[in-house]
Design a protein around this motif. Structure first.
Motif, PDB file in Angstrom:
ATOM      1  N   LEU A   1     -29.522 -47.811 -20.336  1.00 34.90           N
ATOM      2  CA  LEU A   1     -28.490 -47.112 -20.356  1.00 34.90           C
ATOM      3  C   LEU A   1     -27.648 -47.446 -21.603  1.00 34.90           C
ATOM      4  O   LEU A   1     -28.006 -48.308 -22.456  1.00 34.90           O
ATOM      5  CB  LEU A   1     -27.479 -47.454 -19.240  1.00 34.90           C
ATOM      6  N   ALA A   2     -26.824 -46.517 -22.085  1.00 33.67           N
ATOM      7  CA  ALA A   2     -25.947 -46.828 -23.526  1.00 33.67           C
ATOM      8  C   ALA A   2     -24.403 -46.300 -23.054  1.00 33.67           C
ATOM      9  O   ALA A   2     -24.184 -45.340 -22.185  1.00 33.67           O
ATOM     10  CB  ALA A   2     -26.476 -45.998 -24.549  1.00 33.67           C
ATOM     11  N   TRP A   3     -23.661 -46.945 -23.834  1.00 29.13           N
ATOM     12  CA  TRP A   3     -22.170 -46.546 -23.738  1.00 29.13           C
ATOM     13  C   TRP A   3     -21.676 -46.531 -25.303  1.00 29.13           C
ATOM     14  O   TRP A   3     -22.022 -47.694 -25.885  1.00 29.13           O
ATOM     15  CB  TRP A   3     -21.503 -47.401 -22.967  1.00 29.13           C
ATOM     16  N   PHE A   4     -21.054 -45.640 -25.742  1.00 31.07           N
ATOM     17  CA  PHE A   4     -20.608 -45.702 -27.108  1.00 31.07           C
ATOM     18  C   PHE A   4     -19.008 -45.244 -26.925  1.00 31.07           C
ATOM     19  O   PHE A   4     -18.490 -44.272 -26.273  1.00 31.07           O
ATOM     20  CB  PHE A   4     -21.099 -44.791 -27.939  1.00 31.07           C
TER      21      PHE A   4
ATOM     22  N   LEU B   1     -38.520 -40.608 -31.768  1.00 23.32           N
ATOM     23  CA  LEU B   1     -38.460 -41.657 -30.583  1.00 23.32           C
ATOM     24  C   LEU B   1     -36.967 -42.112 -30.532  1.00 23.32           C
ATOM     25  O   LEU B   1     -36.593 -43.061 -29.956  1.00 23.32           O
ATOM     26  CB  LEU B   1     -39.399 -42.714 -30.938  1.00 23.32           C
ATOM     27  N   ASP B   2     -36.182 -41.585 -31.467  1.00 15.44           N
ATOM     28  CA  ASP B   2     -34.614 -41.634 -31.599  1.00 15.44           C
ATOM     29  C   ASP B   2     -33.812 -40.879 -30.626  1.00 15.44           C
ATOM     30  O   ASP B   2     -33.821 -39.506 -30.883  1.00 15.44           O
ATOM     31  CB  ASP B   2     -34.214 -41.298 -33.038  1.00 15.44           C
ATOM     32  N   LEU B   3     -33.604 -41.212 -29.533  1.00 17.02           N
ATOM     33  CA  LEU B   3     -32.712 -40.687 -28.521  1.00 17.02           C
ATOM     34  C   LEU B   3     -31.318 -40.617 -28.735  1.00 17.02           C
ATOM     35  O   LEU B   3     -30.554 -39.622 -28.209  1.00 17.02           O
ATOM     36  CB  LEU B   3     -32.762 -41.472 -27.248  1.00 17.02           C
ATOM     37  N   PHE B   4     -30.723 -41.312 -29.789  1.00 14.46           N
ATOM     38  CA  PHE B   4     -29.255 -41.166 -30.500  1.00 14.46           C
ATOM     39  C   PHE B   4     -28.893 -40.551 -31.583  1.00 14.46           C
ATOM     40  O   PHE B   4     -28.238 -39.532 -31.558  1.00 14.46           O
ATOM     41  CB  PHE B   4     -28.670 -42.632 -30.236  1.00 14.46           C
ATOM     42  N   GLY B   5     -29.726 -41.048 -32.446  1.00 14.09           N
ATOM     43  CA  GLY B   5     -29.370 -40.530 -34.068  1.00 14.09           C
ATOM     44  C   GLY B   5     -29.784 -38.825 -34.187  1.00 14.09           C
ATOM     45  O   GLY B   5     -29.030 -38.325 -35.089  1.00 14.09           O
ATOM     46  N   THR B   6     -30.535 -38.464 -33.131  1.00  8.66           N
ATOM     47  CA  THR B   6     -30.679 -36.945 -33.379  1.00  8.66           C
ATOM     48  C   THR B   6     -29.846 -36.078 -32.767  1.00  8.66           C
ATOM     49  O   THR B   6     -29.897 -35.238 -32.645  1.00  8.66           O
ATOM     50  CB  THR B   6     -32.224 -36.501 -32.700  1.00  8.66           C
TER      51      THR B   6
ATOM     52  N   PRO C   1     -21.432 -49.881  -8.712  1.00 12.50           N
ATOM     53  CA  PRO C   1     -20.419 -48.991  -8.340  1.00 12.50           C
ATOM     54  C   PRO C   1     -19.562 -49.096  -9.767  1.00 12.50           C
ATOM     55  O   PRO C   1     -18.776 -47.980 -10.048  1.00 12.50           O
ATOM     56  CB  PRO C   1     -19.618 -49.804  -7.226  1.00 12.50           C
ATOM     57  N   GLU C   2     -19.426 -50.153 -10.485  1.00 13.83           N
ATOM     58  CA  GLU C   2     -18.497 -50.276 -11.627  1.00 13.83           C
ATOM     59  C   GLU C   2     -18.883 -49.284 -12.645  1.00 13.83           C
ATOM     60  O   GLU C   2     -18.554 -48.762 -13.513  1.00 13.83           O
ATOM     61  CB  GLU C   2     -18.284 -51.748 -12.225  1.00 13.83           C
ATOM     62  N   LEU C   3     -20.262 -49.421 -12.963  1.00 15.17           N
ATOM     63  CA  LEU C   3     -20.900 -48.634 -14.080  1.00 15.17           C
ATOM     64  C   LEU C   3     -20.752 -47.010 -13.806  1.00 15.17           C
ATOM     65  O   LEU C   3     -20.542 -46.373 -14.391  1.00 15.17           O
ATOM     66  CB  LEU C   3     -22.504 -48.689 -14.042  1.00 15.17           C
ATOM     67  N   ALA C   4     -20.831 -46.657 -12.501  1.00 20.45           N
ATOM     68  CA  ALA C   4     -20.900 -45.463 -11.867  1.00 20.45           C
ATOM     69  C   ALA C   4     -19.276 -44.806 -12.285  1.00 20.45           C
ATOM     70  O   ALA C   4     -19.267 -43.539 -12.627  1.00 20.45           O
ATOM     71  CB  ALA C   4     -21.093 -45.190 -10.576  1.00 20.45           C
ATOM     72  N   GLY C   5     -18.534 -45.657 -12.252  1.00 18.79           N
ATOM     73  CA  GLY C   5     -16.923 -45.228 -12.471  1.00 18.79           C
ATOM     74  C   GLY C   5     -16.937 -45.073 -14.147  1.00 18.79           C
ATOM     75  O   GLY C   5     -16.251 -44.224 -14.331  1.00 18.79           O
ATOM     76  N   ILE C   6     -17.550 -45.814 -14.625  1.00 15.26           N
ATOM     77  CA  ILE C   6     -17.477 -45.736 -16.306  1.00 15.26           C
ATOM     78  C   ILE C   6     -18.494 -44.413 -16.960  1.00 15.26           C
ATOM     79  O   ILE C   6     -18.312 -43.968 -17.783  1.00 15.26           O
ATOM     80  CB  ILE C   6     -17.888 -47.014 -16.986  1.00 15.26           C
ATOM     81  N   ASN C   7     -19.498 -44.176 -16.066  1.00 16.98           N
ATOM     82  CA  ASN C   7     -20.409 -43.163 -16.328  1.00 16.98           C
ATOM     83  C   ASN C   7     -20.925 -43.189 -17.926  1.00 16.98           C
ATOM     84  O   ASN C   7     -20.919 -42.346 -18.772  1.00 16.98           O
ATOM     85  CB  ASN C   7     -19.802 -41.644 -16.226  1.00 16.98           C
ATOM     86  N   PRO C   8     -21.964 -44.173 -17.850  1.00 22.63           N
ATOM     87  CA  PRO C   8     -22.678 -44.280 -19.163  1.00 22.63           C
ATOM     88  C   PRO C   8     -23.715 -43.334 -19.243  1.00 22.63           C
ATOM     89  O   PRO C   8     -24.013 -42.676 -18.220  1.00 22.63           O
ATOM     90  CB  PRO C   8     -22.907 -45.943 -19.244  1.00 22.63           C
ATOM     91  N   LEU C   9     -24.216 -43.226 -20.592  1.00 26.52           N
ATOM     92  CA  LEU C   9     -25.454 -42.546 -20.669  1.00 26.52           C
ATOM     93  C   LEU C   9     -26.663 -43.278 -19.815  1.00 26.52           C
ATOM     94  O   LEU C   9     -26.814 -44.468 -20.210  1.00 26.52           O
ATOM     95  CB  LEU C   9     -25.892 -42.273 -21.980  1.00 26.52           C
ATOM     96  N   TYR C  10     -27.367 -42.658 -18.909  1.00 22.36           N
ATOM     97  CA  TYR C  10     -28.221 -43.224 -18.144  1.00 22.36           C
ATOM     98  C   TYR C  10     -29.533 -42.499 -18.240  1.00 22.36           C
ATOM     99  O   TYR C  10     -29.577 -41.397 -18.049  1.00 22.36           O
ATOM    100  CB  TYR C  10     -27.928 -43.629 -16.710  1.00 22.36           C
TER     101      TYR C  10
ATOM    102  N   ALA D   1     -30.278 -37.733 -21.746  1.00 21.77           N
ATOM    103  CA  ALA D   1     -30.424 -38.791 -20.727  1.00 21.77           C
ATOM    104  C   ALA D   1     -31.149 -38.409 -19.805  1.00 21.77           C
ATOM    105  O   ALA D   1     -31.599 -39.006 -19.076  1.00 21.77           O
ATOM    106  CB  ALA D   1     -28.938 -39.103 -20.213  1.00 21.77           C
ATOM    107  N   GLY D   2     -31.660 -37.066 -19.652  1.00 18.61           N
ATOM    108  CA  GLY D   2     -32.565 -36.560 -18.606  1.00 18.61           C
ATOM    109  C   GLY D   2     -34.134 -36.661 -19.168  1.00 18.61           C
ATOM    110  O   GLY D   2     -34.859 -36.526 -18.128  1.00 18.61           O
ATOM    111  N   VAL D   3     -34.213 -37.088 -20.372  1.00 18.50           N
ATOM    112  CA  VAL D   3     -35.769 -37.068 -20.835  1.00 18.50           C
ATOM    113  C   VAL D   3     -36.318 -38.242 -20.548  1.00 18.50           C
ATOM    114  O   VAL D   3     -35.969 -39.605 -20.241  1.00 18.50           O
ATOM    115  CB  VAL D   3     -35.926 -36.812 -22.151  1.00 18.50           C
ATOM    116  N   PRO D   4     -37.759 -38.284 -20.277  1.00 17.78           N
ATOM    117  CA  PRO D   4     -38.543 -39.438 -20.012  1.00 17.78           C
ATOM    118  C   PRO D   4     -38.223 -40.441 -21.310  1.00 17.78           C
ATOM    119  O   PRO D   4     -38.171 -40.002 -22.295  1.00 17.78           O
ATOM    120  CB  PRO D   4     -40.022 -39.063 -19.747  1.00 17.78           C
ATOM    121  N   ALA D   5     -38.095 -41.713 -20.915  1.00 19.31           N
ATOM    122  CA  ALA D   5     -37.990 -42.628 -22.110  1.00 19.31           C
ATOM    123  C   ALA D   5     -38.777 -43.908 -21.826  1.00 19.31           C
ATOM    124  O   ALA D   5     -39.421 -43.939 -20.670  1.00 19.31           O
ATOM    125  CB  ALA D   5     -36.622 -43.087 -22.046  1.00 19.31           C
ATOM    126  N   SER D   6     -38.791 -44.722 -22.776  1.00 20.82           N
ATOM    127  CA  SER D   6     -39.410 -46.072 -22.568  1.00 20.82           C
ATOM    128  C   SER D   6     -38.976 -47.065 -23.766  1.00 20.82           C
ATOM    129  O   SER D   6     -38.120 -46.535 -24.509  1.00 20.82           O
ATOM    130  CB  SER D   6     -41.191 -45.894 -22.777  1.00 20.82           C
TER     131      SER D   6
END
Length: 551
Positions: free
Chosen positions: A477-480, A527-532, A254-263, A499-504
């Motif tokens: 997940l990630a939060w910036f 393979l870079d989900l953020f820098g791109t 519930p607490e992370l849901a309120g923050i809404n990180p990248l998931y 955040a919707g793409v398959p990851a590993s």
């Protein structure tokens, strides 16, 4: 006083073979029943062949002064292995031996339950006591040799004949189903130990090879007006199926849901145990190319970040860093004297909170801090959270699953998820409070999942090729902070789309480098989900260093 019986050593060897085959191979029967479902007679061929192999093994040990000690070791070892295989569905392969060798006293003691002690006493210690109580009949050495060698050969030929009677089925099973091979007790676990020892000997003289020697701050990192402070949290045994952010029927986050990180809801792990998954996460190699040796003989993510100017620290509330932080400062917090978060045995993950606040207050340069949680590590789930987080009741209060119902085990596990949600949310709130002088961010990934009784499996560590998705589907997940995204040129809309793409775990190494704008040839944009998601005219230069190589 009862007279001690006298038996020929061969008779004792056959009795031990019956004991081990019948009482300590229930998991072999179970797995073989599934493998040979279309050919049930092969199950009995396999077990008859296994008995002959066991008999040949014990007969081959019937030398004076050797037989009883070695047989005792094998029987007690088989009893221990059979408990974990039968109770938890665990397979004792090399990776499981690595886990056992690198575990801590705190972690191991929760596995030593009354059920375990009774099983080992009944199947191991009691038969061994009888073995030593029975007198060995005196025989002539060379006469025994003359009998034993042909007998052993006949038994091995008989075992081979049983296998070759349906060679196509058996060869396929042994080639494709390593779980069946390692379930053959004590042969499979003994083979796993040999593999582990061989690996350990090979690792003794490793020379670590550098990677990312070209690593340097990209233009956004170099131009940032505040230090970057990135927290990497390695979760423990948290499976995606029980995470509220992942659509679980219970809102366990519930607490992370309120923050809404990248998931990233569709994320798979590199392995099913910490000793494999965690080094793999920090390696530049993906799961298909990773090996234990490569995890040790090459530098990892932390080295590349350090080479780009980051201060590196590792904090651990679990079983250690698995040599990932061997070249950096590390702290073990498992027995910290902090009554707010610790008892006499161990600490929960709240132990990180005050230390993180102080560390960020003192930060004056680019920093990456890794925190390895105890998280949801079983079987003592009830030890992983304070009483006020026991929302789901009744919760199992024992490390012995036979004391609890399936619902109670699930409730205790879900309470650990609820506490991890709180800890991660607190990390983020602490980072938000320091945004006046730091560019803060957090990346979280669990090392592997957990079985909670599905298909008779508990805990984790199943061979990857047969592991259920409960052990390989993990939260990521990630939060910036807004300041982090602005200074490092990360577009939030693009990040949300990723955040919707398959990851590993394959993405972890490259995405962390991308998030903090470290330019190096070992960073793979694919393979870079953020820098791109970096914007601006310097984004291309930020992704790759001129003339970079893969090493």
């Amino acid at each position: 006083m009862m007279a001690r019986p006298v038996l020929n050593a061969r008779t004792m060897a056959f009795l031990l073979a019956i004991l081990v085959t019948v009482l300590m191979n229930a998991s072999t029967f179970r797995i073989a029943g599934g493998v040979f479902q279309a050919h049930p007679d092969d199950v009995w061929r396999l077990m008859a062949g296994l008995f002959l192999v066991h008999a040949a093994l014990f007969v081959s040990l019937t030398f004076p002064l050797v037989f009883k000690p070695v047989a005792a070791f094998l029987v007690i070892g088989a009893a221990v292995a059979s408990y974990f295989m039968d109770a938890f569905g665990t397979i004792i392969d090399k990776d499981m031996i690595v886990n056992a060798a690198t575990t801590t006293h705190t972690e191991a003691k929760h596995l030593i339950t009354p059920d375990f002690a009774f099983h080992v006493l009944l199947y191991g210690i009691l038969p061994v006591a009888l073995l030593f109580w029975v007198k060995r009949k005196k025989t002539r050495f060379w006469r025994d040799v003359a009998i034993n060698i042909p007998l052993i050969l006949v038994m091995l030929v008989g075992a081979g004949a049983l296998i070759f009677s349906d060679y196509a089925a058996f060869s396929s099973a042994f080639r494709e189903r390593k779980d069946l091979v390692f379930a053959l007790n004590p042969i499979g676990p003994s083979y796993a130990i040999v593999k582990y020892v061989k690996q350990a000997q090979g690792e003794a003289n490793i020379v670590v090879q550098p990677i990312g020697e070209d690593a340097h701050p990209g233009p956004f990192l170099a131009g940032a007006d505040k230090p970057v402070f990135l927290v990497l949290v390695v979760g423990e045994t948290l499976r995606a199926q029980n995470v509220g952010l992942n659509g679980y029927e219970r809102q366990t986050t519930p607490e992370l849901a309120g923050i809404n990180p990248l998931y990233f809801p569709n994320t798979t792990s590199c392995g099913t145990a910490t000793a494999v998954s965690m080094p793999c996460m920090f390696s530049m190699y993906g799961r298909e190319d990773y090996s234990d040796l490569r995890g040790l003989d090459h530098e990892n993510l932390l080295d590349v970040l350090h080479r780009a100017g980051f201060d590196i620290e590792w904090w651990d509330n679990n079983t250690g860093d698995k040599k990932i932080a061997a070249r950096f400062p590390s702290s073990i917090l498992t027995h910290s004297a902090d009554p707010a978060y610790c008892d006499a045995d161990e600490c929960n993950d709240g132990i990180f909170l005050d230390r993180l606040k102080k560390r960020m207050e003192d930060a004056r340069q680019n920093t990456v801090l890794v925190m390895h949680q105890i998280g949801s590590h079983g079987p003592a789930y009830f030890k992983r959270y304070p009483p006020e987080f026991e929302e789901y009741k009744p919760a199992c209060q024992s490390a012995q699953f036979s004391d609890c119902t399936s619902d109670e085990i699930r409730n205790a596990y879900d309470n650990t998820v609820l506490y991890t949600d709180h800890i991660l949310a607190e990390f983020i709130r602490l980072q938000e409070a320091q945004s006046d002088h730091l560019l803060t961010g957090l990346v979280f990934a669990s090392d592997h999942g957990e079985s909670l009784g599905e298909d008779g499996l508990y805990l984790h560590g199943a061979p990857y090729f047969i592991a259920p998705d409960t052990q390989t589907h993990v939260p990521f997940l990630a939060w910036f902070s807004p300041e982090f995204r602005k200074e490092l040129g990360l577009d939030e809309t693009c990040l949300r789309g990723k955040a919707g793409v398959p990851a590993s775990h394959d993405n972890f190494f490259h995405s962390v480098l991308g998030a903090v704008d470290v330019a190096t040839g070992v960073r793979d944009a694919a393979l870079d989900l953020f820098g791109t998601c970096r914007t601006g005219t310097d984004a291309v230069q930020s992704a790759k260093a001129p003339g970079a190589s893969a090493q």
